[in-house]
Write a protein that holds these residues in place. Structure first.
Motif, PDB file in Angstrom:
ATOM      1  N   LYS A 119       0.825  -1.212   0.000  1.00 23.23           N
ATOM      2  CA  LYS A 119       0.000   0.000   0.000  1.00 23.23           C
ATOM      3  C   LYS A 119       0.855   1.258   0.000  1.00 23.23           C
ATOM      4  O   LYS A 119       1.775   1.404   0.793  1.00 23.23           O
ATOM      5  CB  LYS A 119      -0.921   0.012   1.211  1.00 23.23           C
ATOM      6  N   ASN A 120       0.502   2.167  -0.895  1.00 23.86           N
ATOM      7  CA  ASN A 120       1.106   3.485  -0.953  1.00 23.86           C
ATOM      8  C   ASN A 120       0.340   4.358   0.035  1.00 23.86           C
ATOM      9  O   ASN A 120      -0.836   4.645  -0.166  1.00 23.86           O
ATOM     10  CB  ASN A 120       0.990   4.025  -2.385  1.00 23.86           C
ATOM     11  N   THR A 121       0.995   4.785   1.110  1.00 22.30           N
ATOM     12  CA  THR A 121       0.316   5.554   2.148  1.00 22.30           C
ATOM     13  C   THR A 121       0.105   7.013   1.747  1.00 22.30           C
ATOM     14  O   THR A 121      -0.657   7.718   2.391  1.00 22.30           O
ATOM     15  CB  THR A 121       1.087   5.494   3.483  1.00 22.30           C
ATOM     16  N   VAL A 122       0.738   7.457   0.677  1.00 17.58           N
ATOM     17  CA  VAL A 122       0.566   8.830   0.211  1.00 17.58           C
ATOM     18  C   VAL A 122      -0.749   8.980  -0.540  1.00 17.58           C
ATOM     19  O   VAL A 122      -1.528   9.900  -0.286  1.00 17.58           O
ATOM     20  CB  VAL A 122       1.755   9.278  -0.676  1.00 17.58           C
ATOM     21  N   ASN A 123      -1.017   8.067  -1.477  1.00 16.00           N
ATOM     22  CA  ASN A 123      -2.221   8.192  -2.303  1.00 16.00           C
ATOM     23  C   ASN A 123      -3.242   7.069  -2.092  1.00 16.00           C
ATOM     24  O   ASN A 123      -4.302   7.074  -2.717  1.00 16.00           O
ATOM     25  CB  ASN A 123      -1.855   8.304  -3.783  1.00 16.00           C
ATOM     26  N   GLY A 124      -2.927   6.099  -1.241  1.00 16.47           N
ATOM     27  CA  GLY A 124      -3.870   5.031  -0.923  1.00 16.47           C
ATOM     28  C   GLY A 124      -3.955   3.901  -1.934  1.00 16.47           C
ATOM     29  O   GLY A 124      -4.733   2.963  -1.757  1.00 16.47           O
ATOM     30  N   LYS A 125      -3.178   3.965  -3.015  1.00 15.07           N
ATOM     31  CA  LYS A 125      -3.222   2.902  -4.019  1.00 15.07           C
ATOM     32  C   LYS A 125      -2.599   1.628  -3.468  1.00 15.07           C
ATOM     33  O   LYS A 125      -1.664   1.677  -2.668  1.00 15.07           O
ATOM     34  CB  LYS A 125      -2.485   3.334  -5.292  1.00 15.07           C
ATOM     35  N   VAL A 126      -3.138   0.474  -3.910  1.00  8.28           N
ATOM     36  CA  VAL A 126      -2.639  -0.803  -3.418  1.00  8.28           C
ATOM     37  C   VAL A 126      -2.360  -1.774  -4.556  1.00  8.28           C
ATOM     38  O   VAL A 126      -2.984  -1.717  -5.617  1.00  8.28           O
ATOM     39  CB  VAL A 126      -3.627  -1.474  -2.433  1.00  8.28           C
ATOM     40  N   LEU A 127      -1.411  -2.658  -4.296  1.00 14.82           N
ATOM     41  CA  LEU A 127      -1.190  -3.837  -5.122  1.00 14.82           C
ATOM     42  C   LEU A 127      -1.683  -4.992  -4.267  1.00 14.82           C
ATOM     43  O   LEU A 127      -1.140  -5.246  -3.187  1.00 14.82           O
ATOM     44  CB  LEU A 127       0.286  -4.019  -5.460  1.00 14.82           C
ATOM     45  N   LEU A 128      -2.743  -5.648  -4.706  1.00 13.77           N
ATOM     46  CA  LEU A 128      -3.318  -6.760  -3.971  1.00 13.77           C
ATOM     47  C   LEU A 128      -2.754  -8.060  -4.515  1.00 13.77           C
ATOM     48  O   LEU A 128      -2.617  -8.217  -5.723  1.00 13.77           O
ATOM     49  CB  LEU A 128      -4.844  -6.736  -4.121  1.00 13.77           C
ATOM     50  N   LEU A 144     -11.251 -16.080  -0.798  1.00  9.72           N
ATOM     51  CA  LEU A 144     -10.710 -14.867  -0.187  1.00  9.72           C
ATOM     52  C   LEU A 144     -10.276 -13.861  -1.252  1.00  9.72           C
ATOM     53  O   LEU A 144     -10.458 -12.651  -1.079  1.00  9.72           O
ATOM     54  CB  LEU A 144      -9.529 -15.197   0.727  1.00  9.72           C
ATOM     55  N   GLU A 145      -9.703 -14.344  -2.341  1.00  8.93           N
ATOM     56  CA  GLU A 145      -9.301 -13.451  -3.434  1.00  8.93           C
ATOM     57  C   GLU A 145     -10.510 -12.672  -3.954  1.00  8.93           C
ATOM     58  O   GLU A 145     -10.447 -11.452  -4.140  1.00  8.93           O
ATOM     59  CB  GLU A 145      -8.689 -14.253  -4.584  1.00  8.93           C
ATOM     60  N   GLN A 146     -11.606 -13.372  -4.182  1.00 10.26           N
ATOM     61  CA  GLN A 146     -12.814 -12.728  -4.703  1.00 10.26           C
ATOM     62  C   GLN A 146     -13.337 -11.676  -3.726  1.00 10.26           C
ATOM     63  O   GLN A 146     -13.725 -10.576  -4.133  1.00 10.26           O
ATOM     64  CB  GLN A 146     -13.889 -13.778  -4.998  1.00 10.26           C
ATOM     65  N   ILE A 147     -13.337 -12.012  -2.442  1.00  7.28           N
ATOM     66  CA  ILE A 147     -13.828 -11.080  -1.417  1.00  7.28           C
ATOM     67  C   ILE A 147     -12.974  -9.816  -1.388  1.00  7.28           C
ATOM     68  O   ILE A 147     -13.493  -8.692  -1.404  1.00  7.28           O
ATOM     69  CB  ILE A 147     -13.843 -11.768  -0.030  1.00  7.28           C
ATOM     70  N   SER A 183      -7.627  -9.081 -12.465  1.00  4.32           N
ATOM     71  CA  SER A 183      -8.032  -9.771 -11.239  1.00  4.32           C
ATOM     72  C   SER A 183      -7.212 -11.012 -10.920  1.00  4.32           C
ATOM     73  O   SER A 183      -7.503 -11.713  -9.956  1.00  4.32           O
ATOM     74  CB  SER A 183      -9.525 -10.145 -11.330  1.00  4.32           C
ATOM     75  N   LYS A 184      -6.192 -11.293 -11.703  1.00  8.49           N
ATOM     76  CA  LYS A 184      -5.322 -12.442 -11.408  1.00  8.49           C
ATOM     77  C   LYS A 184      -4.253 -11.999 -10.399  1.00  8.49           C
ATOM     78  O   LYS A 184      -3.282 -11.344 -10.756  1.00  8.49           O
ATOM     79  CB  LYS A 184      -4.661 -12.940 -12.693  1.00  8.49           C
ATOM     80  N   ILE A 185      -4.490 -12.344  -9.139  1.00 10.58           N
ATOM     81  CA  ILE A 185      -3.593 -11.853  -8.088  1.00 10.58           C
ATOM     82  C   ILE A 185      -2.782 -12.951  -7.409  1.00 10.58           C
ATOM     83  O   ILE A 185      -1.931 -12.662  -6.580  1.00 10.58           O
ATOM     84  CB  ILE A 185      -4.373 -11.057  -7.011  1.00 10.58           C
ATOM     85  N   ARG A 186      -3.018 -14.204  -7.762  1.00 10.29           N
ATOM     86  CA  ARG A 186      -2.309 -15.316  -7.107  1.00 10.29           C
ATOM     87  C   ARG A 186      -0.860 -15.349  -7.560  1.00 10.29           C
ATOM     88  O   ARG A 186      -0.554 -15.261  -8.735  1.00 10.29           O
ATOM     89  CB  ARG A 186      -2.987 -16.642  -7.402  1.00 10.29           C
ATOM     90  N   GLN A 187       0.039 -15.483  -6.574  1.00 10.31           N
ATOM     91  CA  GLN A 187       1.463 -15.574  -6.853  1.00 10.31           C
ATOM     92  C   GLN A 187       2.005 -16.856  -6.249  1.00 10.31           C
ATOM     93  O   GLN A 187       1.361 -17.476  -5.420  1.00 10.31           O
ATOM     94  CB  GLN A 187       2.170 -14.341  -6.286  1.00 10.31           C
ATOM     95  N   ALA A 188       3.199 -17.209  -6.630  1.00 14.17           N
ATOM     96  CA  ALA A 188       3.801 -18.478  -6.170  1.00 14.17           C
ATOM     97  C   ALA A 188       3.832 -18.580  -4.667  1.00 14.17           C
ATOM     98  O   ALA A 188       3.825 -17.654  -3.953  1.00 14.17           O
ATOM     99  CB  ALA A 188       5.204 -18.618  -6.724  1.00 14.17           C
TER     100      ALA A 188
END
Length: 123
Positions: free
Chosen positions: A25-34, A98-101, A118-123
């Motif tokens: 999470k970028n605390t300056v602008n609130g953007k996130v990488l989920l 959980l990913e969907q939620i 929406s593909k957020i699963r990583q190794a």
């Protein structure tokens, strides 16, 4: 009796690794990488390393990391999959739910985040 180095290594390799959802999470602008993973420790460390060396595959995230600096970002585990002692329990299916939620909750796309899709699963 003290455990041998070999025993400690074996225990480390065999331990249950937490699966779940995380964000950068970028605390300056609130953007996130989920993101999500069956082993949360790996991707979080990988993201920190890639960003700190200037070689993150997400160019928008890397640009803002370079612009705002590492102190403007937090790496957080949002939720860990609760493993149940049930013969029908599937860790992968539970993580998919959980990913969907979390995708619905945070919608980390466009102005709100760094995720390209929406593909957020990583190794």
């Amino acid at each position: 009796m003290a455990k041998s180095r070999q025993d400690l290594k074996r225990e480390y390799r065999e331990r249950q690794r937490p699966a779940g959802i995380f964000q950068v999470k970028n605390t300056v602008n609130g953007k996130v990488l989920l993101g999500s993973s069956l082993n949360l420790e790996g991707p979080l460390n990988a993201h920190k390393f890639m960003l700190s060396t200037g070689h993150h595959q997400n160019k928008a995230l890397q640009k803002e990391w370079d612009e705002y600096g590492p102190d403007a970002f937090v790496f957080e585990i949002l939720e860990v999959v609760e493993v149940r002692d049930d013969p029908n329990f599937s860790l992968r299916d539970e993580l998919t739910l959980l990913e969907q939620i979390w995708l619905e909750k945070l919608q980390p796309f466009g102005e709100r985040g760094y995720n390209p899709d929406s593909k957020i699963r990583q190794a």
